[in-house]
Enzyme design. Structure first.
Site, mmCIF file in Angstrom:
data_model
loop_
_atom_site.group_PDB
_atom_site.id
_atom_site.type_symbol
_atom_site.label_atom_id
_atom_site.label_comp_id
_atom_site.label_asym_id
_atom_site.label_seq_id
_atom_site.Cartn_x
_atom_site.Cartn_y
_atom_site.Cartn_z
ATOM 1 N N CYS A 72 0.825 -1.203 0.000
ATOM 2 C CA CYS A 72 0.000 0.000 0.000
ATOM 3 C C CYS A 72 0.865 1.262 0.000
ATOM 4 O O CYS A 72 1.381 1.649 -1.043
ATOM 5 C CB CYS A 72 -0.998 -0.057 1.160
ATOM 6 S SG CYS A 72 -2.373 1.108 1.013
ATOM 7 N N HIS A 102 -3.239 -5.222 1.706
ATOM 8 C CA HIS A 102 -2.538 -5.497 2.968
ATOM 9 C C HIS A 102 -2.569 -6.994 3.298
ATOM 10 O O HIS A 102 -3.429 -7.436 4.059
ATOM 11 C CB HIS A 102 -3.208 -4.729 4.113
ATOM 12 C CG HIS A 102 -3.051 -3.255 4.038
ATOM 13 N ND1 HIS A 102 -2.033 -2.593 4.698
ATOM 14 C CD2 HIS A 102 -3.757 -2.311 3.389
ATOM 15 C CE1 HIS A 102 -2.138 -1.300 4.456
ATOM 16 N NE2 HIS A 102 -3.174 -1.103 3.658
ATOM 17 N N GLU A 110 -0.730 -8.542 5.255
ATOM 18 C CA GLU A 110 -0.408 -8.732 6.676
ATOM 19 C C GLU A 110 -1.637 -8.719 7.568
ATOM 20 O O GLU A 110 -1.584 -9.135 8.722
ATOM 21 C CB GLU A 110 0.596 -7.658 7.140
ATOM 22 C CG GLU A 110 0.034 -6.265 7.328
ATOM 23 C CD GLU A 110 -0.145 -5.444 6.055
ATOM 24 O OE1 GLU A 110 -0.480 -4.252 6.175
ATOM 25 O OE2 GLU A 110 0.050 -5.980 4.948
#
Length: 192
Positions: free
Chosen positions: A79, A169, A171
């Site tokens: 991002c 994202h 994660e």
């Protein structure tokens, strides 16, 4: 394997958790001296690209990070990290590291209300979860850039040599496909 995670702002702790799940060590990078630690790869997390770019500059980290990337250290930008790596940002005059031959469109999916979740194929392989938060996308790719994922015809993941970027994202989800892909890039660079 030791991965430096830029820890100035944004979702760095979540990246560290994914790395630990895969057996990699993570070290936080908060100042120029931290860049002297031994590391095999680097993650630039999501967050606010303007803030991170300014902090990199103010803390005298911008040039050392750029040098590491240009010398071949594998880097993964998510991002805001994608925006830090982009050579061009379509709707922003600022340039940060500018090491990857892509043109990104900042906040391309709109503001916070434009955030969304989807599942798409990554690198021709399995379908993975993708969480987009005030996300950019890649409008154009230069020579040598491999498109790894698209959503509705928009490029949201790409690789150029030692650089990997995602507009989403990874994660923030339990799936570790992208982090495993990055760690394989790191492993390949160590063995080269």
């Amino acid at each position: 394997m030791i991965i430096g995670v830029l820890s100035l702002q944004g979702a760095f702790a979540e990246h560290e958790a994914r790395l630990h799940e895969l057996g990699a060590e993570a070290v936080q990078l908060r100042c120029a001296e931290d860049l002297q630690q031994p590391m095999d790869g680097l993650i630039l997390p999501g967050g606010e690209s303007t803030t991170m770019g300014k902090l990199l500059q103010d803390l005298n980290m911008l040039e050392p990070v750029r040098e590491k990337i240009q010398s071949g250290m594998p880097v993964f930008g998510t991002c805001a990290g994608l925006l830090l790596l982009a050579e061009e940002i379509e709707n922003d005059t600022r340039r940060h590291l500018a090491t990857m031959s892509i043109t990104a469109s900042r906040n391309a999916y709109g503001r916070q209300l434009g955030s969304f979740y989807t599942e798409q194929r990554f690198a021709g392989g399995k379908t993975i979860p993708m969480t987009f938060i005030r996300a950019p996308y890649i409008r154009d790719v230069g020579e040598g850039v491999e498109i790894l994922a698209e959503v509705d015809g928009k490029v949201v993941a790409a690789r150029q040599d030692n650089q990997l970027v995602t507009a989403f994202h990874p994660e923030l989800n339990a799936d570790t496909t992208i982090h495993a892909y990055f760690l394989q890039m790191v492993s390949d660079s160590i063995c080269a």
